[in-house]
Design a protein around this motif. Sequence first.
Motif, short mmCIF file in Angstrom:
data_model
loop_
_atom_site.label_atom_id
_atom_site.label_comp_id
_atom_site.label_asym_id
_atom_site.label_seq_id
_atom_site.Cartn_x
_atom_site.Cartn_y
_atom_site.Cartn_z
N GLU A 188 23.85 6.78 -6.26
CA GLU A 188 23.08 7.32 -5.14
C GLU A 188 23.40 6.57 -3.85
OE1 GLU A 188 19.11 8.95 -7.52
OE2 GLU A 188 19.24 6.84 -6.92
N ARG A 189 23.51 5.26 -3.92
CA ARG A 189 23.88 4.49 -2.72
C ARG A 189 25.29 4.83 -2.27
NH1 ARG A 189 20.92 0.23 -5.33
NH2 ARG A 189 19.02 -0.28 -4.16
N ASP A 190 26.19 4.98 -3.22
CA ASP A 190 27.57 5.30 -2.85
C ASP A 190 27.64 6.65 -2.14
OD1 ASP A 190 28.49 2.93 -3.90
OD2 ASP A 190 29.12 3.80 -5.82
N ARG A 191 26.91 7.63 -2.64
CA ARG A 191 26.92 8.94 -1.97
C ARG A 191 26.30 8.85 -0.58
NH1 ARG A 191 24.07 13.27 -4.21
NH2 ARG A 191 22.81 11.97 -5.62
N ALA A 192 25.25 8.04 -0.45
CA ALA A 192 24.59 7.90 0.85
C ALA A 192 25.49 7.19 1.86
CB ALA A 192 23.28 7.13 0.68
N ARG A 193 26.31 6.25 1.39
CA ARG A 193 27.16 5.49 2.31
C ARG A 193 28.17 6.37 3.03
NH1 ARG A 193 26.90 1.37 -1.85
NH2 ARG A 193 25.72 -0.43 -1.04
N ARG A 194 28.45 7.55 2.51
CA ARG A 194 29.39 8.45 3.18
C ARG A 194 28.88 8.87 4.56
NH1 ARG A 194 30.01 13.22 -1.04
NH2 ARG A 194 27.74 13.06 -0.80
N HIS A 195 27.57 8.78 4.76
CA HIS A 195 26.98 9.22 6.03
C HIS A 195 26.75 8.06 6.99
CE1 HIS A 195 26.21 13.04 4.04
NE2 HIS A 195 25.59 12.38 3.06
N VAL A 196 27.02 6.84 6.54
CA VAL A 196 26.67 5.66 7.33
C VAL A 196 27.91 5.12 8.02
CG1 VAL A 196 25.70 3.33 7.26
CG2 VAL A 196 24.77 5.11 5.78
#
Length: 385
Positions: A188-196
């Motif tokens: 979940e964190r890895d997927r979220a990092r795509r937007h950061v």
Amino acid sequence: MVLPSPSAPLPAVGPLGERFADVRRIAVLRGGGLGDLLFAVPAVEALAHAYPGAEITLLGSPMHAALLTGRPGPVHDVEVLPVAPGIREARGQEEDPAATEEFVRRMRERRFDLAVQVHGGGRNSNPFLLRLGARHTVGTRTPDAVPLERSLPYVYYQHEMLRALEVVGLAGAPAVALEPRLAVTDEERDRARRHVGGGDRLVVVHPGATDPRRRWPAERFGDVAAAVAADGAQVLVVGDATDVESADVVVARAQAALPPAARGRVASLADRLDLGELAGLLSLADVVVANDSGPRHLARAVGAPTVGIFWFGNAVNAGPLGRSQDRMQMSWTSHCPECGIDCTQVGWTAPRCEHDPSFVAGVEVAPVLEDVRDLLGTAAHEAVA
């Protein structure tokens, strides 16, 4: 004085009842939204600690199933409640009596030893819970609700997390935590990092709320977003499909106040994240700014510092307990700005006027921004007018 060890249970909220014998299967009834679920999490943790080895089933909503299925934690499985008055409301759907009967039949077959009602005053939820056939039942009740085996009075103005902890205390389950905790997976964190990317810190903004009266004007979220983006932070606006319009207002307002080089630091992800990805993003945030809403409560559960805008009545029921990582700006509106009805009289029997003005519009930008900058460690900056 002897202090309890860090692993020892905290005292119960209210009287602590005797534990029930031979409890292997527990059902917890808690429908509603994301925040409703998170308010019940400390109570579920208490049950898991008091009844080690017992399987805990949450009777909840599709959203709850999406968030908890496969996630580490005390909930073993989620059974989605049928659409029924006072049990689960779903826009555009009416109760299917056959579906309700089938749900009750399946739950009776599971032979729960303990059923816990943390789903309101009990007018609808207590009869429903009793139909499940559990050996023992505990929960809240208003004076006109049917009693459970062990009940406590439902009084609207009580913090929802403490209310749920008081309920499970009836079953001999003292608290082990006072606020919700939710594990976030690496995926979940890895997927979220795509937007950061694009700022030295991350501020997440959620301008929505189920009740329109709890929504701070989107333009003010935009002013906060512009100020922290000017300080060098990246700002991502989140929400579901109902929040897209407000998110667009936040972004447009912020970008209009920023020089061209800084406008890319503010963007909307509204209606673009699933619940797991949202949890991952919130866990990465340096600060989350939001109304009294599910995403704000989720942010707290995954460890993000928060700044919340609350109507003072909701602060009693849902406000953060601490202030080192959570700040709260409150509106003291006590009467509807349109018709003047007393809006502090809430609950099942209180009158509700037809108007939906913001009850938190009186909160100014400056104190919210000050809280955000303080949590970011940039309190020395001047507030944007």
